[in-house]
Design an enzyme around this catalytic site. Sequence first.
Site, PDB file in Angstrom:
ATOM      1  CG  ASN A  90     -15.979  20.985 -16.506  1.00 36.28           C
ATOM      2  OD1 ASN A  90     -16.811  21.767 -16.070  1.00 36.28           O
ATOM      3  ND2 ASN A  90     -15.276  21.226 -17.603  1.00 36.28           N
ATOM      4  CD  GLN A  97     -13.532  14.718 -14.622  1.00 43.33           C
ATOM      5  OE1 GLN A  97     -14.485  14.532 -13.862  1.00 43.33           O
ATOM      6  NE2 GLN A  97     -12.285  14.456 -14.289  1.00 43.33           N
ATOM      7  CG  HIS A 103      -8.568  19.105 -15.476  1.00 40.79           C
ATOM      8  ND1 HIS A 103      -8.942  17.779 -15.543  1.00 40.79           N
ATOM      9  CD2 HIS A 103      -9.475  19.777 -16.220  1.00 40.79           C
ATOM     10  CE1 HIS A 103     -10.029  17.663 -16.295  1.00 40.79           C
ATOM     11  NE2 HIS A 103     -10.376  18.865 -16.707  1.00 40.79           N
TER      12      HIS A 103
HETATM   13  P1  AMP Z   1     -12.502  18.641 -19.056  1.00 41.99           P
HETATM   14  O1  AMP Z   1     -13.408  18.598 -20.269  1.00 41.99           O
HETATM   15  O2  AMP Z   1     -12.986  19.481 -17.929  1.00 41.99           O
HETATM   16  O3  AMP Z   1     -12.099  17.236 -18.627  1.00 41.99           O
HETATM   17  O4  AMP Z   1     -11.181  19.383 -19.537  1.00 41.99           O
HETATM   18  C1  AMP Z   1     -10.207  18.773 -20.315  1.00 41.99           C
HETATM   19  C2  AMP Z   1      -9.546  19.868 -21.098  1.00 41.99           C
HETATM   20  O5  AMP Z   1      -8.325  19.384 -21.598  1.00 41.99           O
HETATM   21  C3  AMP Z   1     -10.351  20.368 -22.313  1.00 41.99           C
HETATM   22  O6  AMP Z   1     -10.644  21.748 -22.143  1.00 41.99           O
HETATM   23  C4  AMP Z   1      -9.424  20.106 -23.488  1.00 41.99           C
HETATM   24  O7  AMP Z   1      -9.472  21.124 -24.470  1.00 41.99           O
HETATM   25  C5  AMP Z   1      -8.078  20.040 -22.818  1.00 41.99           C
HETATM   26  N1  AMP Z   1      -7.067  19.261 -23.500  1.00 41.99           N
HETATM   27  C6  AMP Z   1      -7.195  18.042 -24.077  1.00 41.99           C
HETATM   28  N2  AMP Z   1      -6.030  17.625 -24.578  1.00 41.99           N
HETATM   29  C7  AMP Z   1      -5.122  18.600 -24.324  1.00 41.99           C
HETATM   30  C8  AMP Z   1      -3.719  18.757 -24.588  1.00 41.99           C
HETATM   31  N3  AMP Z   1      -3.013  17.824 -25.241  1.00 41.99           N
HETATM   32  N4  AMP Z   1      -3.131  19.900 -24.186  1.00 41.99           N
HETATM   33  C9  AMP Z   1      -3.841  20.858 -23.555  1.00 41.99           C
HETATM   34  N5  AMP Z   1      -5.150  20.759 -23.247  1.00 41.99           N
HETATM   35  C10 AMP Z   1      -5.785  19.650 -23.635  1.00 41.99           C
END
Ligand code: AMP
Length: 117
Positions: A90, A97, A103
Amino acid sequence: MAGEAQDDCLFCKIVGGKIPATVVRETETTVAFRDINPQAPTHVLVIPKVHHPDAVSLAVAEPAILADVVREAGEVAADEKLDSYRIVFNTGSGAGQTVFHAHAHVLGGRGMQWPPG
Ligand code: AMP
Ligand code: ZN
């Protein structure tokens, strides 16, 4: 400076061990851990240890590390015995994002729709 750990970055904190995560794989340049809010039976995030705000910025600055991220996404899929899976970057808030540290999402274990929502 680009690439250096950012104090206010959630994923830099995970890399630094300041926030716990369910780590499934780690290399010299990457960490893979389970998403806290999984959207599929397998939902693993693969991140570079260095901080760049998104995958394209990483590709421009340190392309070999983006390749490491993608290769590790494949290793996660193999570990999880996924025949088919989706790797998602994303990019930008309008595309969903929420964490501005590059990531890859590795999603699998269920059917996938096309086009994505
Ligand atoms: P994005 O929305 O593509 O930026 O993805 C960020 C991702 O990080 C989301 O799918 C969240 O659920 C995940 N996320 C946020 N905080 C944590 C955390 N502490 N541990 C694992 N995943 C997380
Ligand atoms: Zn970061």
